[in-house]
Design a protein around this motif. Structure first.
Motif, mmCIF file in Angstrom:
data_model
loop_
_atom_site.group_PDB
_atom_site.id
_atom_site.type_symbol
_atom_site.label_atom_id
_atom_site.label_comp_id
_atom_site.label_asym_id
_atom_site.label_seq_id
_atom_site.Cartn_x
_atom_site.Cartn_y
_atom_site.Cartn_z
ATOM 1 N N HIS A 103 0.839 -1.197 0.000
ATOM 2 C CA HIS A 103 0.000 0.000 0.000
ATOM 3 C C HIS A 103 0.876 1.249 0.000
ATOM 4 C CE1 HIS A 103 1.006 -0.263 4.302
ATOM 5 N NE2 HIS A 103 0.796 1.036 4.327
ATOM 6 N N SER A 104 0.288 2.366 -0.425
ATOM 7 C CA SER A 104 1.032 3.619 -0.388
ATOM 8 C C SER A 104 0.982 4.197 1.018
ATOM 9 C CB SER A 104 0.440 4.620 -1.379
ATOM 10 O OG SER A 104 -0.842 5.036 -0.956
ATOM 11 N N GLY A 105 1.820 5.184 1.280
ATOM 12 C CA GLY A 105 1.885 5.752 2.620
ATOM 13 C C GLY A 105 0.619 6.437 3.055
ATOM 14 N N SER A 106 -0.198 6.892 2.096
ATOM 15 C CA SER A 106 -1.385 7.667 2.447
ATOM 16 C C SER A 106 -2.636 6.834 2.678
ATOM 17 C CB SER A 106 -1.678 8.697 1.340
ATOM 18 O OG SER A 106 -1.937 8.029 0.111
ATOM 19 N N ASP A 107 -2.649 5.577 2.232
ATOM 20 C CA ASP A 107 -3.901 4.821 2.337
ATOM 21 C C ASP A 107 -3.835 3.667 3.335
ATOM 22 O OD1 ASP A 107 -3.390 3.332 -0.960
ATOM 23 O OD2 ASP A 107 -2.418 2.921 0.955
ATOM 24 N N GLY A 108 -2.873 3.680 4.231
ATOM 25 C CA GLY A 108 -2.827 2.651 5.259
ATOM 26 C C GLY A 108 -2.718 1.261 4.654
ATOM 27 N N GLY A 133 -5.152 0.096 0.878
ATOM 28 C CA GLY A 133 -5.097 0.641 -0.463
ATOM 29 C C GLY A 133 -5.711 -0.307 -1.484
#
Length: 311
Positions: free
Chosen positions: A110-115, A118
């Motif tokens: 997952h990306s850093g922004s979506d926990g 993602g």
């Protein structure tokens, strides 16, 4: 020669395949949270999923290991890490426990922004062991959480107190293509009907996780995480999530665009087809290997994952 990797819960662990060859991957989903009131209600137990896969040196896997649902007698309880559902109550006295998180292996982090949730990451899961549902004791009522499922999640029933035995709230468990349902939620005579229909309350599970926010359902245990998360149902413990093994008969894979075809049971990611050999799937009510050795009936602990090289 034998190698293994066992990650910790609560964070993503990456594992780079050291040697081209066959690997056994084993996953155990987490149990739901224990009874916050210590009055005898039991959480649902986690599922087990395993299989063998040929992997190439340098291939990176991402391991998401489920956590146990929270248990607090004075507030709503969040689910365990990686998809466990949040419990609900509107009596401000009795609070069910959160659902257990699932354990899975992915090919996309997952990306850093979506926990952990993602979309692309969830759709890259190749093996999932579901989590069990949260539980609650309320006066004379004992509401156990439902066990995590194999192809289909278990659903919790309440028979200990006539105030919460309405058959219209005997729902269905999570499947390969949905979180399950509850007939009572489609009854316009129920006081909460309009709130569900307009989105104010959302007790449903989703692809990859159970409900993640507090809902005003009088009381309901958090659903377990899974391939599809378990549904939260009025007056019941949380429903168990469903499990998945890419290539296993009966499983229904997810495409990159979010569609599912009942005739496709294997994941194709970045042009590569993943199909496990000798898949084994056990629900939370069944005998299964224990991550610590020996056997157990359902996984009654936090999630776990073991990757073994088979020479």
């Amino acid at each position: 020669m034998f190698k293994y990797f066992r990650p910790h819960t609560g964070s993503v662990q990456s594992f780079t395949i050291p040697i081209t060859g066959k690997y056994k991957i084993e996953c155990w989903g987490s149990k739901g949270g224990d009874d916050p009131n210590n009055a005898g209600a039991l959480p649902g137990k986690g599922a087990y999923a395993s299989g063998y896969l040929d992997l190439t040196s340098g291939k990176q896997l991402f391991l998401y290991v489920g956590g146990v649902g929270n248990r607090n007698s004075s507030q709503a309880n969040y689910g365990g890490w990686n998809g466990g559902g949040t419990s609900s109550s509107n009596v401000n006295t009795y609070f069910p426990s959160g659902g257990g998180g699932s354990t899975d292996v992915r090919l996309i982090r997952h990306s850093g922004s979506d926990g952990w949730s993602g979309t692309s990451s969830l759709r890259s899961r190749i093996i999932v062991a579901a989590g069990g549902g949260g539980c609650l004791s309320l006066n004379t009522t004992i509401a156990n959480g439902a066990n995590a499922g194999g192809l289909k999640g278990h659903i919790a029933y309440n028979t200990a107190n006539s105030n919460f035995t309405e058959s219209q709230y005997d729902g269905s468990g999570a499947t390969q293509v949905s979180c399950g349902s509850c007939p009572g939620y489609d009854d316009p005579n129920w006081s909460g009907y309009t709130y569900i229909k307009d989105g104010t309350m959302n007790p449903w599970g989703y692809f990859g996780y159970a409900n993640q926010s507090y809902v005003d359902l009088y009381w309901a245990g958090g659903g377990g995480g899974g391939w599809w998360g378990g549904v939260a149902i009025h007056g019941r413990g949380g429903g168990g999530g469903s499990s998945f093994i890419s290539g296993m008969s009966g499983c229904v894979a997810m495409s990159a665009d979010g569609t599912q075809n009942a005739n496709v049971n294997y994941m194709t990611i970045d042009g590569t087809q993943y199909s496990f050999i000798s898949p084994v799937m056990k629900d939370g009510a069944s005998s299964m290997p224990s991550p610590s050795g020996g056997t157990e009936t359902g996984h009654n602990d936090k999630g776990s994952c073991i990757i073994s090289w088979i020479p």
